[in-house]
Write an enzyme that holds these catalytic residues in place. Sequence first.
Site, PDB file in Angstrom:
ATOM      1  N   ARG A 170     -72.237 110.484   1.852  1.00  0.00           N
ATOM      2  CA  ARG A 170     -71.612 110.190   0.560  1.00  0.00           C
ATOM      3  C   ARG A 170     -70.202 110.766   0.527  1.00  0.00           C
ATOM      4  NH1 ARG A 170     -73.101 113.102  -2.915  1.00  0.00           N
ATOM      5  NH2 ARG A 170     -74.632 114.357  -1.835  1.00  0.00           N
ATOM      6  N   SER A 194     -78.211 118.571  -2.319  1.00  0.00           N
ATOM      7  CA  SER A 194     -78.463 117.740  -1.142  1.00  0.00           C
ATOM      8  C   SER A 194     -78.623 118.601   0.113  1.00  0.00           C
ATOM      9  CB  SER A 194     -77.301 116.769  -0.951  1.00  0.00           C
ATOM     10  OG  SER A 194     -77.174 115.975  -2.102  1.00  0.00           O
ATOM     11  N   ALA A 195     -79.625 118.233   0.903  1.00  0.00           N
ATOM     12  CA  ALA A 195     -79.930 118.929   2.149  1.00  0.00           C
ATOM     13  C   ALA A 195     -80.241 120.410   1.950  1.00  0.00           C
ATOM     14  CB  ALA A 195     -78.819 118.722   3.182  1.00  0.00           C
ATOM     15  N   CYS A 196     -80.904 120.747   0.839  1.00  0.00           N
ATOM     16  CA  CYS A 196     -81.306 122.134   0.582  1.00  0.00           C
ATOM     17  C   CYS A 196     -82.813 122.288   0.442  1.00  0.00           C
ATOM     18  CB  CYS A 196     -80.596 122.672  -0.655  1.00  0.00           C
ATOM     19  SG  CYS A 196     -78.848 122.955  -0.368  1.00  0.00           S
ATOM     20  N   GLY A 197     -83.573 121.264   0.811  1.00  0.00           N
ATOM     21  CA  GLY A 197     -85.014 121.512   0.937  1.00  0.00           C
ATOM     22  C   GLY A 197     -85.965 120.753   0.025  1.00  0.00           C
ATOM     23  N   LYS A 198     -85.510 119.730  -0.686  1.00  0.00           N
ATOM     24  CA  LYS A 198     -86.440 119.001  -1.573  1.00  0.00           C
ATOM     25  C   LYS A 198     -87.531 118.291  -0.778  1.00  0.00           C
ATOM     26  CE  LYS A 198     -83.213 116.600  -3.546  1.00  0.00           C
ATOM     27  NZ  LYS A 198     -82.116 117.292  -2.860  1.00  0.00           N
ATOM     28  N   THR A 199     -87.116 117.499   0.227  1.00  0.00           N
ATOM     29  CA  THR A 199     -88.105 116.732   0.987  1.00  0.00           C
ATOM     30  C   THR A 199     -89.136 117.675   1.612  1.00  0.00           C
ATOM     31  OG1 THR A 199     -86.455 115.053   1.440  1.00  0.00           O
ATOM     32  CG2 THR A 199     -88.381 115.075   2.879  1.00  0.00           C
ATOM     33  N   ARG A 220     -78.781 127.124  -1.624  1.00  0.00           N
ATOM     34  CA  ARG A 220     -78.658 127.724  -0.299  1.00  0.00           C
ATOM     35  C   ARG A 220     -77.677 128.881  -0.439  1.00  0.00           C
ATOM     36  NH1 ARG A 220     -79.257 125.375   5.023  1.00  0.00           N
ATOM     37  NH2 ARG A 220     -80.207 123.496   4.161  1.00  0.00           N
ATOM     38  N   LYS A 245     -78.699 106.867  -5.925  1.00  0.00           N
ATOM     39  CA  LYS A 245     -77.878 107.831  -6.666  1.00  0.00           C
ATOM     40  C   LYS A 245     -77.113 107.149  -7.806  1.00  0.00           C
ATOM     41  CE  LYS A 245     -78.981 110.928  -3.654  1.00  0.00           C
ATOM     42  NZ  LYS A 245     -79.791 112.101  -3.942  1.00  0.00           N
ATOM     43  N   ARG A 292     -80.601 110.351   9.141  1.00  0.00           N
ATOM     44  CA  ARG A 292     -81.672 110.145   8.152  1.00  0.00           C
ATOM     45  C   ARG A 292     -82.763 109.226   8.682  1.00  0.00           C
ATOM     46  NH1 ARG A 292     -80.965 112.649   2.778  1.00  0.00           N
ATOM     47  NH2 ARG A 292     -79.017 113.739   3.078  1.00  0.00           N
ATOM     48  N   TYR A 337     -73.220 103.416   3.989  1.00  0.00           N
ATOM     49  CA  TYR A 337     -74.132 104.537   4.240  1.00  0.00           C
ATOM     50  C   TYR A 337     -74.838 105.062   3.002  1.00  0.00           C
ATOM     51  CZ  TYR A 337     -75.957 108.129   7.327  1.00  0.00           C
ATOM     52  OH  TYR A 337     -76.792 108.892   8.113  1.00  0.00           O
ATOM     53  N   HIS A 396     -82.064 115.056 -10.097  1.00  0.00           N
ATOM     54  CA  HIS A 396     -82.076 115.085  -8.628  1.00  0.00           C
ATOM     55  C   HIS A 396     -83.170 116.067  -8.200  1.00  0.00           C
ATOM     56  CE1 HIS A 396     -79.559 115.963  -4.734  1.00  0.00           C
ATOM     57  NE2 HIS A 396     -80.451 115.023  -4.526  1.00  0.00           N
ATOM     58  N   ASP A 433     -86.721 113.124  -4.110  1.00  0.00           N
ATOM     59  CA  ASP A 433     -85.275 113.145  -4.375  1.00  0.00           C
ATOM     60  C   ASP A 433     -84.904 112.927  -5.841  1.00  0.00           C
ATOM     61  OD1 ASP A 433     -82.705 113.446  -2.995  1.00  0.00           O
ATOM     62  OD2 ASP A 433     -82.303 111.396  -3.630  1.00  0.00           O
TER      63      ASP A 433
HETATM   64  P1  GTP Z   1     -81.317 115.355   0.381  1.00  0.00           P
HETATM   65  O1  GTP Z   1     -82.158 114.248   0.921  1.00  0.00           O
HETATM   66  O2  GTP Z   1     -79.939 115.392   0.954  1.00  0.00           O
HETATM   67  O3  GTP Z   1     -81.267 115.383  -1.102  1.00  0.00           O
HETATM   68  O4  GTP Z   1     -81.941 116.752   0.962  1.00  0.00           O
HETATM   69  P2  GTP Z   1     -83.239 117.618   0.598  1.00  0.00           P
HETATM   70  O5  GTP Z   1     -82.940 118.523  -0.558  1.00  0.00           O
HETATM   71  O6  GTP Z   1     -84.428 116.764   0.493  1.00  0.00           O
HETATM   72  O7  GTP Z   1     -83.362 118.591   1.865  1.00  0.00           O
HETATM   73  P3  GTP Z   1     -84.420 118.600   3.079  1.00  0.00           P
HETATM   74  O8  GTP Z   1     -85.800 118.974   2.644  1.00  0.00           O
HETATM   75  O9  GTP Z   1     -84.264 117.360   3.846  1.00  0.00           O
HETATM   76  O10 GTP Z   1     -83.874 119.829   3.930  1.00  0.00           O
HETATM   77  C1  GTP Z   1     -82.570 119.887   4.427  1.00  0.00           C
HETATM   78  C2  GTP Z   1     -82.461 120.919   5.507  1.00  0.00           C
HETATM   79  O11 GTP Z   1     -82.911 122.197   5.038  1.00  0.00           O
HETATM   80  C3  GTP Z   1     -83.293 120.566   6.728  1.00  0.00           C
HETATM   81  O12 GTP Z   1     -82.559 120.813   7.891  1.00  0.00           O
HETATM   82  C4  GTP Z   1     -84.463 121.518   6.630  1.00  0.00           C
HETATM   83  O13 GTP Z   1     -84.994 121.832   7.877  1.00  0.00           O
HETATM   84  C5  GTP Z   1     -83.896 122.736   5.906  1.00  0.00           C
HETATM   85  N1  GTP Z   1     -84.944 123.408   5.091  1.00  0.00           N
HETATM   86  C6  GTP Z   1     -85.762 122.816   4.186  1.00  0.00           C
HETATM   87  N2  GTP Z   1     -86.650 123.714   3.670  1.00  0.00           N
HETATM   88  C7  GTP Z   1     -86.375 124.898   4.251  1.00  0.00           C
HETATM   89  C8  GTP Z   1     -86.944 126.222   4.145  1.00  0.00           C
HETATM   90  O14 GTP Z   1     -87.892 126.483   3.400  1.00  0.00           O
HETATM   91  N3  GTP Z   1     -86.363 127.192   4.911  1.00  0.00           N
HETATM   92  C9  GTP Z   1     -85.310 126.936   5.741  1.00  0.00           C
HETATM   93  N4  GTP Z   1     -84.804 127.938   6.442  1.00  0.00           N
HETATM   94  N5  GTP Z   1     -84.766 125.698   5.882  1.00  0.00           N
HETATM   95  C10 GTP Z   1     -85.280 124.695   5.148  1.00  0.00           C
HETATM   96  C1  SPV Z   2     -78.273 113.282  -1.106  1.00  0.00           C
HETATM   97  O1  SPV Z   2     -77.159 113.424  -0.595  1.00  0.00           O
HETATM   98  O2  SPV Z   2     -78.666 113.979  -2.068  1.00  0.00           O
HETATM   99  C2  SPV Z   2     -79.205 112.289  -0.546  1.00  0.00           C
HETATM  100  C3  SPV Z   2     -78.713 111.397   0.490  1.00  0.00           C
HETATM  101  O3  SPV Z   2     -80.345 112.210  -0.988  1.00  0.00           O
HETATM  102  S1  SPV Z   2     -77.888 110.029  -0.156  1.00  0.00           S
HETATM  103  O4  SPV Z   2     -78.881 109.014  -0.538  1.00  0.00           O
HETATM  104  O5  SPV Z   2     -76.995 109.517   0.880  1.00  0.00           O
HETATM  105  O6  SPV Z   2     -77.141 110.407  -1.340  1.00  0.00           O
HETATM  106 MN    MN Z   3     -80.734 113.863  -2.521  1.00  0.00          MN
END
Ligand code: GTP
Ligand code: SPV
Ligand code: MN
Length: 601
Positions: free
Chosen positions: A71, A262-267, A413, A220, A382, A211, A240, A287
């Site tokens: 994004r 984003s990328a802080c652990g939701k999934t 984070r 989003k 992804r 993308y 979110h 998400d």
């Molecule tokens: P978006 O899809 O971007 O919204 O991301 P998200 O919030 O769903 O994050 P996701 O669960 O994909 O995790 C992103 C990164 O954080 C990955 O590289 C994970 O391995 C890492 N991560 C997730 N949970 C943990 C945790 O409990 N501890 C640590 N150290 N890393 C974590």
């Molecule tokens: C985010 O960035 O929070 C995502 C990936 O979930 S995207 O759909 O590209 O926004």
């Molecule tokens: Mn997201």
Amino acid sequence: MYPTNNKKLLDWLLQVVDLCEPRSIYFCNGSEDEFNDLSELLVERGTFTRLSNKKRPNSFIAFSDPMDTARIEDKTYICTRSKSDAGATNNWVDPNEMKIALSHLFRHSMRGRTLYVVPFAMGPVGSPVLQYGIQLTDSAYVVVNMHYMARMGTQVLEELGEFGDFACCLHSVGYPLNDDRPDVSWPCQPDNIYISHFPESNEVWSFGSGYGGNALLAKKCVALRLASFKAKSEHWLAEHMLLMKVTTPTGDIHYFAGAFPSACGKTNLAMMSPSLAGWKVETLGDDICWISIGQDGRLYATNPETGFFGVAQGTNRTTNPNVIKAISHDTIFTNTGLTEFGDAWWEGLEDDPGSFITDWRGSRFASSDQDKRKTAAHLNSRFTVRATQLRNLSSNWQDPKGVPLSGIIFGGRRSSLVPLVSHARSWSHGVFLGSTLASETTAAAMGSIGMLRRDPFAMLPFCGYNMVDYFAHWLDFAESDKLVLPEIFLVNWFRKNESGEYVWPGYGENIRIIAWMIERISGRIGAVDTPFGFVPEGNDINIDGLAITNKELNSILCADREQSLSEVQEIRHFYEKLGSGVPKQLLRELEIFEEKATNLS
Ligand code: GTP
Ligand code: SPV
Ligand code: MN
């Protein structure tokens, strides 16, 4: 001749065809045949490579243009008539001016291409917050991803009928095929990306990128930015957030929603495989979460998506075994590496990549090269997969009523200061914690990585209106004494020690923290009051079987006095930047935070 008599759609389509001049028009029906035909087409064009059927049946990998990998927040706009309605955190341009500028870009932008009409519905049939949209796009890659990510196709056109209303989502990758220009595998126009929202007229115009959140407009753009704008006046919340069901060993059920940037652990949290015996976690969403008030006064949450667009890097059998199983077939990978055996690969994945790997930029290297392995996959690579492929998907994930929330979790984070977990003293304190959420930046958006920034409610890039009005909207939920509000928690899985290592093991071990939250929700245990709220007492977090010592645990449960006081200054500065409208309750909460920080030893 078109499979719809929807007046708004037919009029709008005519205008778009006139502007963009596609070679042909195709109405998506959402069928399996359509998915297969389009993925075949994408293979022919070189956008997709089919993965080995032995390794990963019916799966594909795409490598994007290196300039189009995430994004772009700088190029994301909220175009309201008045600038103040977009607020201090959004880029703003007058809607008329933006449309004039965009009309120039969209002119002829689909020449030589097919315009796909993608009708979609966010939310299960019968949901009180269901939102319809139609995306007109020249990207077949978008269409196949949408097959997994949203309820789409003929059924939605039928639900809309002749007069149904919907969000108009116009998307072009901005790469017309003129006579003298051949197509490329990932068409885009990275120098001219615009992700523009017109919340007042329920429209999105997205240009130049193919993308993720830039291009899958249901996600989003509609389900967060437009939906949050709507939710404000209709008294619900578009967030979110992940959504999960937790069953305790005694059979108690609790639903949690969680906002992490984003990328802080939701999934990972949503799909967690709990390490403690007797506990069960099931996923409802990873998400986006829509929250509305139920008849019993509780807050009910719904995931409006039907698939997961998750971060590949860091995902493996230890961290997220459930999703590893889900993505073992019928999955689209974008910007991961590709192995000698024709399978997707990224650093940390246990699978043997063979003797060479093709990285996401298409260059091949020997898999013994440890440095190159790290960059085989882009950090924002992804997977796209249907939710129904997840073995621990909660059976009620499509319940139109949604599920009643016991707790809302905020998490960022932060390598220092913010405790592993804390429990908000009240709803307004919880809103304060959400409003001051901060995180070190990640690869999910273009820009530098690891810089601390405020990301209130993890909605900084996704709030479709003025952030201070959004805070007020959250606070409003406490105005009615008829509501039974969830408890609010703050977590930080990412505290580091002096050697720069994460102290808390995270992932499946996070159940230990959820277990503590449930004890707090049930009122069964006490806690220590701190600026961040109540943190666990001595032995209240079960660390049996973990390598972490009590001393180490305590080191990430406490907040440092000096750092807390400088946090006060940073929050004050952040609130000032938001303008004069920051709600008084939050300013009061900041004073309380400061008092409590001053009293720390
Ligand atoms: P978006 O899809 O971007 O919204 O991301 P998200 O919030 O769903 O994050 P996701 O669960 O994909 O995790 C992103 C990164 O954080 C990955 O590289 C994970 O391995 C890492 N991560 C997730 N949970 C943990 C945790 O409990 N501890 C640590 N150290 N890393 C974590
Ligand atoms: C985010 O960035 O929070 C995502 C990936 O979930 S995207 O759909 O590209 O926004
Ligand atoms: Mn997201």
